[in-house]
Design a protein around this motif. Structure first.
Motif, PDB file in Angstrom:
ATOM      1  N   THR A  54       2.041  -8.085  -9.656  1.00  0.00           N
ATOM      2  CA  THR A  54       2.225  -8.808  -8.385  1.00  0.00           C
ATOM      3  C   THR A  54       3.923  -8.767  -8.262  1.00  0.00           C
ATOM      4  N   SER A  55       4.069  -9.031  -6.839  1.00  0.00           N
ATOM      5  CA  SER A  55       5.495  -8.945  -6.639  1.00  0.00           C
ATOM      6  C   SER A  55       5.770 -10.293  -6.904  1.00  0.00           C
ATOM      7  N   ASP A  56       7.336 -10.480  -6.825  1.00  0.00           N
ATOM      8  CA  ASP A  56       7.898 -11.880  -6.886  1.00  0.00           C
ATOM      9  C   ASP A  56       7.513 -12.858  -6.010  1.00  0.00           C
ATOM     10  N   ALA A  57       6.777 -12.432  -5.070  1.00  0.00           N
ATOM     11  CA  ALA A  57       6.345 -13.316  -3.902  1.00  0.00           C
ATOM     12  C   ALA A  57       4.820 -13.740  -4.324  1.00  0.00           C
ATOM     13  N   GLY A  58       4.215 -13.261  -5.302  1.00  0.00           N
ATOM     14  CA  GLY A  58       3.013 -13.506  -5.811  1.00  0.00           C
ATOM     15  C   GLY A  58       1.813 -12.739  -5.025  1.00  0.00           C
ATOM     16  N   GLN A  59       2.577 -11.773  -4.479  1.00  0.00           N
ATOM     17  CA  GLN A  59       1.327 -10.665  -3.830  1.00  0.00           C
ATOM     18  C   GLN A  59       0.963  -9.582  -4.608  1.00  0.00           C
ATOM     19  N   ILE A  60      -0.283  -9.037  -4.586  1.00  0.00           N
ATOM     20  CA  ILE A  60      -0.861  -7.975  -5.391  1.00  0.00           C
ATOM     21  C   ILE A  60      -0.047  -6.852  -5.090  1.00  0.00           C
ATOM     22  N   ALA A  61       0.507  -6.202  -6.056  1.00  0.00           N
ATOM     23  CA  ALA A  61       1.715  -5.016  -5.890  1.00  0.00           C
ATOM     24  C   ALA A  61       1.212  -3.640  -6.002  1.00  0.00           C
ATOM     25  N   LEU A  71       7.358  -3.018 -10.157  1.00  0.00           N
ATOM     26  CA  LEU A  71       8.669  -2.932  -9.539  1.00  0.00           C
ATOM     27  C   LEU A  71       9.073  -3.887  -8.520  1.00  0.00           C
ATOM     28  N   LEU A  72       7.956  -4.388  -7.939  1.00  0.00           N
ATOM     29  CA  LEU A  72       8.464  -5.174  -6.894  1.00  0.00           C
ATOM     30  C   LEU A  72       8.782  -6.812  -7.470  1.00  0.00           C
ATOM     31  N   ASP A  73       8.722  -6.796  -8.703  1.00  0.00           N
ATOM     32  CA  ASP A  73       9.269  -8.197  -9.348  1.00  0.00           C
ATOM     33  C   ASP A  73      10.412  -7.918 -10.049  1.00  0.00           C
ATOM     34  N   ASP A 106       0.850  -1.192  -0.047  1.00  0.00           N
ATOM     35  CA  ASP A 106      -0.051   0.024  -0.053  1.00  0.00           C
ATOM     36  C   ASP A 106       0.831   1.331  -0.028  1.00  0.00           C
ATOM     37  N   PHE A 107       1.122   1.653  -1.147  1.00  0.00           N
ATOM     38  CA  PHE A 107       2.230   2.856  -1.358  1.00  0.00           C
ATOM     39  C   PHE A 107       1.355   4.151  -0.795  1.00  0.00           C
ATOM     40  N   PRO A 108       2.242   4.991  -0.181  1.00  0.00           N
ATOM     41  CA  PRO A 108       1.603   6.022   0.484  1.00  0.00           C
ATOM     42  C   PRO A 108       0.878   6.861  -0.695  1.00  0.00           C
ATOM     43  N   THR A 109      -0.170   7.606  -0.082  1.00  0.00           N
ATOM     44  CA  THR A 109      -1.068   8.286  -1.117  1.00  0.00           C
ATOM     45  C   THR A 109      -0.827   9.797  -0.935  1.00  0.00           C
ATOM     46  N   GLY A 110      -0.973  10.555  -1.905  1.00  0.00           N
ATOM     47  CA  GLY A 110      -0.882  12.034  -1.838  1.00  0.00           C
ATOM     48  C   GLY A 110      -2.177  12.433  -1.445  1.00  0.00           C
TER      49      GLY A 110
END
Length: 489
Positions: free
Chosen positions: A472-479, A484-486, A192-196
């Motif tokens: 998704t990340s390379d751990a299979g998580q919704i990214a 970027l996280l893969d 959950d990236f920071p929201t402006g």
């Protein structure tokens, strides 16, 4: 729930073979540029309203957005605040605007390779003694795995940067390592990236100012400085995560006049032996010009706290396809059944279109075969050492009429700056809950960049936010809308 915002009735279709708004000339009679009726207040050009010119202040949100309104089709006035946001964000990142050879704000951001140690440079030696102000580039594959070369036979290179807000979130949660991403996924937390968002409500600030001024019997409101400035409609506040992807063209050394039309940087290209024609690792020192850019920023605006996706290109990149379509063409499932078609003869020189094929031939054909780097121009070579044939690239999607107007106004305001040679292709945002045929709810429905998605523009998923909704990340998580996280993909 209100459902609305019909597509604007006015047509925007560039003449065959011409880049939209490339000449920065108003042409109300030929359909290239709409007749402008709106007034642009000077305060729109700087996010805090303090200047009537583009400035260094970055916007953080689009306060006009009404989350209770479901935007199915894009109306002229619905898009305008988002396109303003895009131009404000773009020019703030390029500050100082009239000193293009000075380091810009985006150059202070870490690159993907800076942040993710597992993404190494092909030739690590190239990073040693890198002169100040030089970019260190290595990536020349698009997200589809395709390679783009320009009409001079040189590769286009790509670079990803992350603003400090996003970088801090990644490192604070140990998402910069594979093991950290796996642990984060197992923890049950959502990415959950920071929201402006705006820092204060305008009405509250105005009320505070008025109350303090009245108490001081100060009808001139001289007490404003004691309670802080009134935040304008386009006010900055708390910055959210911002992700940038650049496309750089290697500029020829013998065309100073043409090269002066680009935002340029000195660069060093890191190459391993298996990438080069002679099998030796190399460091190539070149000058590159910006030809494309995605600017992605997380904001509170949108149905579901999503991202705003802005895409820019150089106006000399490509012509329009002969069968280019409006970006809200959702009636047909196959908007380009026969591909995007070449316009044939053109009236100017383009970086990525040579007009080799006949008018009506399919353009945007991927390069087949393995390409290697030579140690001098043209850098893109066949395995035999011969020069590779440059593909003809066209733009498949027209600009929305309001975006064309925004370009005309902002390019005029940037007159005298090299940034006047760049155009906003579109600003995509989440305006509705989605579902067929509305994708994930993105408006406009389609958006691609001819230098970053050259060969997939005619596909059904030619939509930036729609594609990244699957990340998704390379751990299979919704990214959270980023690949970027893969980092190894």
């Amino acid at each position: 729930m209100i459902v609305g915002c019909l597509f604007a009735a006015s047509s925007f279709g560039a003449s065959v073979g011409q880049a939209q708004n490339a000449s920065l000339q108003r042409a109300p009679g030929d359909g290239d540029i709409p007749v402008f009726t709106d007034a642009y207040d000077g305060s729109e050009f700087c996010a805090d309203g303090s200047s009537d010119a583009p400035c260094a202040i970055a916007p953080v949100d689009v306060p006009e957005f009404d989350a209770s309104f479901v935007y199915r089709f894009l109306a002229y006035h619905a898009q305008r605040p988002f396109d303003r946001f895009s131009w404000q964000a773009f020019t703030s990142l390029m500050d100082p605007l009239h000193r293009p050879n000075q380091p810009a704000r985006w150059e202070t951001f870490p690159t993907k390779r800076d942040l993710f140690a597992e993404v190494t440079y092909p030739n690590p030696a190239c990073g040693k003694d890198l002169p100040d102000g030089h970019l260190l580039l290595a990536s020349y594959l698009q997200s589809t795995g395709d390679i783009l070369i320009d009409q001079t036979g040189n590769f286009v290179l790509f670079e990803t940067r992350i603003n400090p807000v996003a970088a801090d979130y990644i490192t604070a949660n140990n998402l910069q390592t594979r093991s950290g991403r796996a642990a984060f996924a197992q923890s049950g937390q959502a990415i959950d990236f920071p929201t402006g968002h705006l820092q204060a409500d305008l009405a509250k600030v105005v009320s505070a100012v008025s109350t303090k001024a009245a108490a001081a019997n100060d009808p001139a409101n001289n007490a404003i400085s004691d309670v802080g400035p009134i935040i304008p409609v386009a006010a900055p506040g708390v910055m959210g995560a911002q992700l940038l992807k650049f496309a750089w063209r290697i500029l020829p050394t013998d065309d100073a006049t043409q090269n002066s039309r680009y935002l340029t940087r000195p660069a060093r290209i890191s190459l391993s032996g298996d990438q080069t024609l002679d099998g030796r690792a190399k460091c190539l020192d070149v000058t590159v010009g910006l030809v494309g850019m995605h600017l992605v920023q997380r904001v509170a605006s949108g149905n579901g706290d999503r991202w705003i996706w802005s895409s820019f290109e150089h106006i000399d990149n490509v012509p329009m396809a002969a069968n280019a379509r409006r970006p809200n063409s959702i009636i047909t499932k196959e908007p380009f059944e026969n591909g995007c078609l070449a316009p044939g003869a053109v009236d100017q020189q383009y970086a990525f279109y040579g007009g080799l094929g006949a008018s009506g031939d399919p353009a945007n054909q991927p390069i087949s075969g393995t390409l290697k780097w030579a140690d001098h121009t043209p850098y893109a070579r066949l395995s035999s050492g011969g020069r590779a044939t440059s593909p003809d690239i066209v733009r498949c999607w027209r600009l929305f009429s309001g975006t064309a107007e925004s370009n005309f106004v902002w390019q005029g305001r940037l007159s005298g700056s090299v940034l006047a040679n760049y155009m906003l292709l579109g600003t995509q945002w989440i305006g509705n809950p989605g579902g067929a045929p509305f994708g994930v709810g993105e408006v406009p429905r389609f958006l691609t960049n001819s230098t970053l998605e050259s060969f997939m523009q005619d596909q059904s998923d030619a939509t930036c936010l729609g594609c990244h909704a699957r990340a998704t990340s390379d751990a299979g998580q919704i990214a959270n809308f980023t690949f970027l996280l893969d980092p190894g993909s």
